[in-house]
Motif scaffolding. Structure first.
Motif, mmCIF file in Angstrom:
data_model
loop_
_atom_site.group_PDB
_atom_site.id
_atom_site.type_symbol
_atom_site.label_atom_id
_atom_site.label_comp_id
_atom_site.label_asym_id
_atom_site.label_seq_id
_atom_site.Cartn_x
_atom_site.Cartn_y
_atom_site.Cartn_z
ATOM 1 N N ALA A 185 89.923 -16.405 16.181
ATOM 2 C CA ALA A 185 91.292 -15.884 16.266
ATOM 3 C C ALA A 185 91.711 -15.187 14.984
ATOM 4 N N GLY A 186 91.119 -15.558 13.860
ATOM 5 C CA GLY A 186 91.504 -14.968 12.586
ATOM 6 C C GLY A 186 90.584 -13.866 12.108
ATOM 7 N N LYS A 187 89.589 -13.503 12.896
ATOM 8 C CA LYS A 187 88.627 -12.488 12.471
ATOM 9 C C LYS A 187 89.018 -11.106 12.984
ATOM 10 N N GLY A 188 88.694 -10.100 12.198
ATOM 11 C CA GLY A 188 88.889 -8.733 12.643
ATOM 12 C C GLY A 188 87.909 -8.399 13.750
ATOM 13 N N GLU A 189 88.298 -7.446 14.616
ATOM 14 C CA GLU A 189 87.449 -7.087 15.747
ATOM 15 C C GLU A 189 86.075 -6.601 15.297
ATOM 16 N N TYR A 190 86.030 -5.862 14.187
ATOM 17 C CA TYR A 190 84.751 -5.293 13.748
ATOM 18 C C TYR A 190 83.759 -6.373 13.355
ATOM 19 N N LEU A 191 84.253 -7.523 12.881
ATOM 20 C CA LEU A 191 83.352 -8.586 12.451
ATOM 21 C C LEU A 191 82.550 -9.150 13.618
ATOM 22 N N MET A 192 83.132 -9.114 14.810
ATOM 23 C CA MET A 192 82.488 -9.736 15.965
ATOM 24 C C MET A 192 81.744 -8.730 16.829
ATOM 25 N N ASP A 193 81.593 -7.504 16.326
ATOM 26 C CA ASP A 193 80.861 -6.487 17.058
ATOM 27 C C ASP A 193 79.574 -6.160 16.305
ATOM 28 N N ALA A 194 78.697 -5.434 16.969
ATOM 29 C CA ALA A 194 77.411 -5.082 16.371
ATOM 30 C C ALA A 194 77.606 -4.130 15.201
ATOM 31 N N ASN A 195 76.849 -4.363 14.147
ATOM 32 C CA ASN A 195 76.862 -3.500 12.976
ATOM 33 C C ASN A 195 75.967 -2.289 13.240
ATOM 34 N N ALA A 196 76.495 -1.086 13.011
ATOM 35 C CA ALA A 196 75.760 0.132 13.361
ATOM 36 C C ALA A 196 74.438 0.241 12.612
ATOM 37 N N ASP A 197 74.440 -0.114 11.336
ATOM 38 C CA ASP A 197 73.195 -0.039 10.568
ATOM 39 C C ASP A 197 72.170 -1.043 11.077
ATOM 40 N N THR A 198 72.638 -2.231 11.454
ATOM 41 C CA THR A 198 71.724 -3.247 11.985
ATOM 42 C C THR A 198 71.155 -2.806 13.327
ATOM 43 N N VAL A 199 71.994 -2.176 14.150
ATOM 44 C CA VAL A 199 71.512 -1.661 15.435
ATOM 45 C C VAL A 199 70.404 -0.638 15.207
ATOM 46 N N ALA A 200 70.637 0.300 14.307
ATOM 47 C CA ALA A 200 69.625 1.326 14.031
ATOM 48 C C ALA A 200 68.345 0.693 13.494
ATOM 49 N N ALA A 201 68.492 -0.261 12.584
ATOM 50 C CA ALA A 201 67.306 -0.923 12.027
ATOM 51 C C ALA A 201 66.542 -1.682 13.100
ATOM 52 N N THR A 202 67.264 -2.243 14.061
ATOM 53 C CA THR A 202 66.615 -2.997 15.142
ATOM 54 C C THR A 202 65.851 -2.059 16.070
ATOM 55 N N PHE A 203 66.428 -0.904 16.381
ATOM 56 C CA PHE A 203 65.682 0.093 17.160
ATOM 57 C C PHE A 203 64.389 0.477 16.435
ATOM 58 N N ARG A 204 64.494 0.707 15.123
ATOM 59 C CA ARG A 204 63.296 1.086 14.360
ATOM 60 C C ARG A 204 62.267 -0.040 14.337
ATOM 61 N N GLN A 205 62.732 -1.251 14.081
ATOM 62 C CA GLN A 205 61.817 -2.388 13.941
ATOM 63 C C GLN A 205 60.965 -2.592 15.181
ATOM 64 N N HIS A 206 61.579 -2.437 16.351
ATOM 65 C CA HIS A 206 60.871 -2.719 17.595
ATOM 66 C C HIS A 206 60.335 -1.458 18.267
ATOM 67 N N ASP A 207 60.617 -0.304 17.686
ATOM 68 C CA ASP A 207 60.092 0.964 18.187
ATOM 69 C C ASP A 207 60.424 1.150 19.668
ATOM 70 N N VAL A 208 61.710 1.020 19.993
ATOM 71 C CA VAL A 208 62.178 1.199 21.367
ATOM 72 C C VAL A 208 63.320 2.206 21.366
ATOM 73 N N ARG A 209 63.615 2.722 22.545
ATOM 74 C CA ARG A 209 64.738 3.642 22.712
ATOM 75 C C ARG A 209 65.831 3.055 23.597
ATOM 76 N N GLN A 210 65.609 1.832 24.086
ATOM 77 C CA GLN A 210 66.612 1.185 24.934
ATOM 78 C C GLN A 210 66.736 -0.277 24.533
ATOM 79 N N MET A 211 67.984 -0.736 24.470
ATOM 80 C CA MET A 211 68.283 -2.112 24.080
ATOM 81 C C MET A 211 69.351 -2.658 25.027
ATOM 82 N N ILE A 212 69.186 -3.901 25.450
ATOM 83 C CA ILE A 212 70.182 -4.554 26.302
ATOM 84 C C ILE A 212 70.525 -5.896 25.682
#
Length: 252
Positions: free
Chosen positions: A165-192
């Motif tokens: 209840a006290g956290k900003g919305e951005y804190l509870m959403d995916a981090n854009a840099d982490t998303v990009a790094a995860t795509f790179r790490q697993h060498d995929v173009r689709q994530m669910i």
């Protein structure tokens, strides 16, 4: 056909959703070759003794029946049910994976995960996650009496709601840099994934490559899931009467 869902948060306090999930397993899921449950199937899981909990038993039996009918059931741990273990697997016939897995979904090599590992802006949660995923912490927790574990889980849920209840919305959403790094790490173009309770289809460009991230809806007020076969990918939900209708939150 593959059927994918996440964040059901089933418990004794959600009899209508429990029944909706059982209906899905006994109905539409019988047409699937594979079912993927991407975390937080249960609101809490304090150890595999919970397979005998009266509130869980119908779900356990329905999963077992689906598995016995020849459907593969793949389960990834969430932040609520990370203690799902060998006892749950034996009772249901499901295969439990680690934090992620890769599968061919609608002809695309796809990364499946719960999604909490993407929310790296939420440092207190990431610290808590590291603690409870530690094998020594888990062994000590599972050594406690079941009633004590249930009380501890309830306290954690209460404190989690207060903290959220006290956290900003951005804190509870995916981090854009982490998303990009995860795509790179697993060498995929689709994530669910699920976890964030923000259903959407996101387009990302990673190193010049167009990637898609599909965020699954939670089951707060209705049953909802994602279906895919070799030709199509369609998000569906069930109405109160059990009929399948299109869910426009995932446009083609």
């Amino acid at each position: 056909m593959d059927l994918i869902c996440s964040d059901l948060h089933l418990s004794a306090a959600t009899p209508a959703l429990n029944a909706a999930f059982v209906a899905l397993l006994e109905g539409r899921a019988r047409q699937a070759q594979r079912v993927f449950l991407l975390g937080d199937l249960f609101e809490a899981w304090t150890g595999d003794e919970d397979v005998d909990d009266p509130g869980c038993r119908p779900v356990i039996h329905a999963l077992r029946a689906l598995s016995d009918a020849g459907c593969e059931i793949h389960v990834l741990p969430g932040n609520r049910d990370f203690l799902l273990g060998a006892g749950f697997a034996a009772a249901t016939g499901a295969r439990i994976h680690g934090d992620w897995m890769i599968a061919d979904i609608a002809g695309e090599r796809t990364l499946l995960l719960h999604g909490d590992t993407l929310c790296t802006d939420d440092l207190p949660y990431m610290q808590f996650r590291a603690m409870v995923r530690n094998p020594q912490w888990q062994a000590a927790f599972l050594a406690r009496p079941l009633a004590e574990r249930h009380a501890m889980a309830e306290d954690v849920r209460r404190r989690s709601k207060e903290a959220t209840a006290g956290k900003g919305e951005y804190l509870m959403d995916a981090n854009a840099d982490t998303v990009a790094a995860t795509f790179r790490q697993h060498d995929v173009r689709q994530m669910i994934h699920g976890h964030t309770h923000r259903p959407a289809r996101h387009a990302h460009e990673v190193d010049g490559v167009r990637c898609t991230r599909l965020v699954l809806a939670d089951w707060r007020d209705r049953a909802c899931w994602f279906e895919a076969d070799a030709r199509t990918r369609v998000a569906l939900t069930t109405a109160d009467d059990g009929q399948v209708v299109r869910d426009t939150r995932y446009p083609d």
